[in-house]
Design a protein around this motif. Structure first.
Motif, PDB file in Angstrom:
ATOM      1  N   PHE B  36      25.260 170.338  32.662  1.00 20.46           N
ATOM      2  CA  PHE B  36      25.182 168.920  33.104  1.00 20.46           C
ATOM      3  C   PHE B  36      26.353 169.034  34.128  1.00 20.46           C
ATOM      4  O   PHE B  36      27.281 169.828  34.302  1.00 20.46           O
ATOM      5  CB  PHE B  36      25.776 168.014  31.989  1.00 20.46           C
ATOM      6  N   GLN B  38      28.824 165.906  35.732  1.00 24.35           N
ATOM      7  CA  GLN B  38      29.681 164.879  35.474  1.00 24.35           C
ATOM      8  C   GLN B  38      30.602 164.377  36.810  1.00 24.35           C
ATOM      9  O   GLN B  38      31.666 165.315  36.878  1.00 24.35           O
ATOM     10  CB  GLN B  38      30.572 164.541  34.332  1.00 24.35           C
ATOM     11  N   LYS B  42      31.483 158.623  36.153  1.00 19.73           N
ATOM     12  CA  LYS B  42      30.093 158.392  36.256  1.00 19.73           C
ATOM     13  C   LYS B  42      29.573 159.088  34.962  1.00 19.73           C
ATOM     14  O   LYS B  42      30.239 159.760  34.015  1.00 19.73           O
ATOM     15  CB  LYS B  42      29.403 159.286  37.340  1.00 19.73           C
ATOM     16  N   GLY B  43      28.278 159.021  34.576  1.00 21.13           N
ATOM     17  CA  GLY B  43      27.597 159.396  33.619  1.00 21.13           C
ATOM     18  C   GLY B  43      27.355 161.248  33.738  1.00 21.13           C
ATOM     19  O   GLY B  43      27.546 161.715  34.890  1.00 21.13           O
ATOM     20  N   LEU B  44      26.573 161.706  32.668  1.00 18.52           N
ATOM     21  CA  LEU B  44      26.096 163.116  32.940  1.00 18.52           C
ATOM     22  C   LEU B  44      24.896 163.198  33.644  1.00 18.52           C
ATOM     23  O   LEU B  44      23.723 162.631  33.287  1.00 18.52           O
ATOM     24  CB  LEU B  44      26.267 163.560  31.635  1.00 18.52           C
ATOM     25  N   SER B  46      21.658 165.722  34.151  1.00 15.68           N
ATOM     26  CA  SER B  46      21.157 167.137  33.682  1.00 15.68           C
ATOM     27  C   SER B  46      21.094 168.050  34.903  1.00 15.68           C
ATOM     28  O   SER B  46      20.275 167.735  35.875  1.00 15.68           O
ATOM     29  CB  SER B  46      19.897 167.013  32.858  1.00 15.68           C
TER      30      SER B  46
END
Lengths: 114, 111
Positions: B36, B38, B42-44, B46
């Motif tokens: 991942f 990041q 923020k979010g992860l 893929s």
């Protein structure tokens, strides 16, 4: 596709208050999960669900409740917030029930408990 | 208990270099491994998923390898760009419904 969405983005609570973190996905994924991310601890699994009506505990479930009434939504409830629950919370989803397919994450909710 | 380690914790390189990020895990009984990205706050996102039966996966300038027997995975980034600056996380599926994350490598690409 919006993917995985989370609300709110930020939240400040006082000790003892309750709240619900919302998570929704529009990919028709059966598997959904909640993680918390803390400095030095990495991401840890709180609860997960393999489909509507089915939930189970992860690594750190204490203090959190979940339910799954629809495929799309998987809310996380804090019944009585504690300072130890200050963290960043991420919701994730994947297709299938097994949970070991590609995981898609939401943008996170930053929670502070005073 | 499965443990995932990423070394180094931080890496800074000049733009244009090829680089390798490392991930090691203690138990070879995994379903798959996922990398991942990041970005701060923020979010992860893929990047790549490698099934336990695979040796590598490629996506654009990224190539991830997996050696289950030695408990290692690498993420190779070719011709690095400032936009690659982020924290890179690896995670292993140790059983159904269980994903174990490393602490991440914070990568900075200097223009």
């Amino acid at each position: 596709n919006a993917g995985v969405t989370q609300t709110p983005k930020f939240q400040v609570l006082k000790t003892g208050q309750s709240m619900t973190l919302q998570c929704a996905q529009d990919m028709n994924h059966e598997y959904m999960s909640w993680y918390r991310q803390d400095p030095g601890m990495g991401l840890r699994l709180i609860h997960y669900s393999v489909g509507a009506g089915i939930t189970d505990q992860g690594e750190v479930p204490n203090g959190y409740n979940v339910s799954r009434s629809t495929t799309e939504d998987f809310p996380l409830r804090l019944l009585s917030a504690a300072p130890s629950q200050t963290s960043v919370y991420f919701c994730a989803s994947s297709w299938g029930q097994a949970g070991f397919n590609e995981q898609f994450f939401g943008p996170g909710t930053r929670l502070t408990v005073l | 208990k499965q443990e995932v380690t990423q070394i180094p914790a931080a890496l800074s390189v000049p733009e244009g270099e090829n680089l390798v990020l490392n991930c090691s895990f203690t138990d070879s009984a995994i379903y798959n491994l996922q990398w991942f990205r990041q970005d701060p706050g923020k979010g992860l996102t893929s990047l790549l998923l490698i099934q336990s039966s695979q040796r590598e996966q490629t996506s654009g300038r990224l190539n991830a390898s997996l050696d289950k027997s030695s408990g290692r995975s690498t993420l190779y980034i070719a011709a690095s760009q400032p936009g690659d600056s982020a924290t890179y996380l690896c995670a292993v599926h140790v059983r159904a419904q269980k994903l174990v994350f490393g602490q991440g490598t914070r990568l900075t690409i200097n223009p």
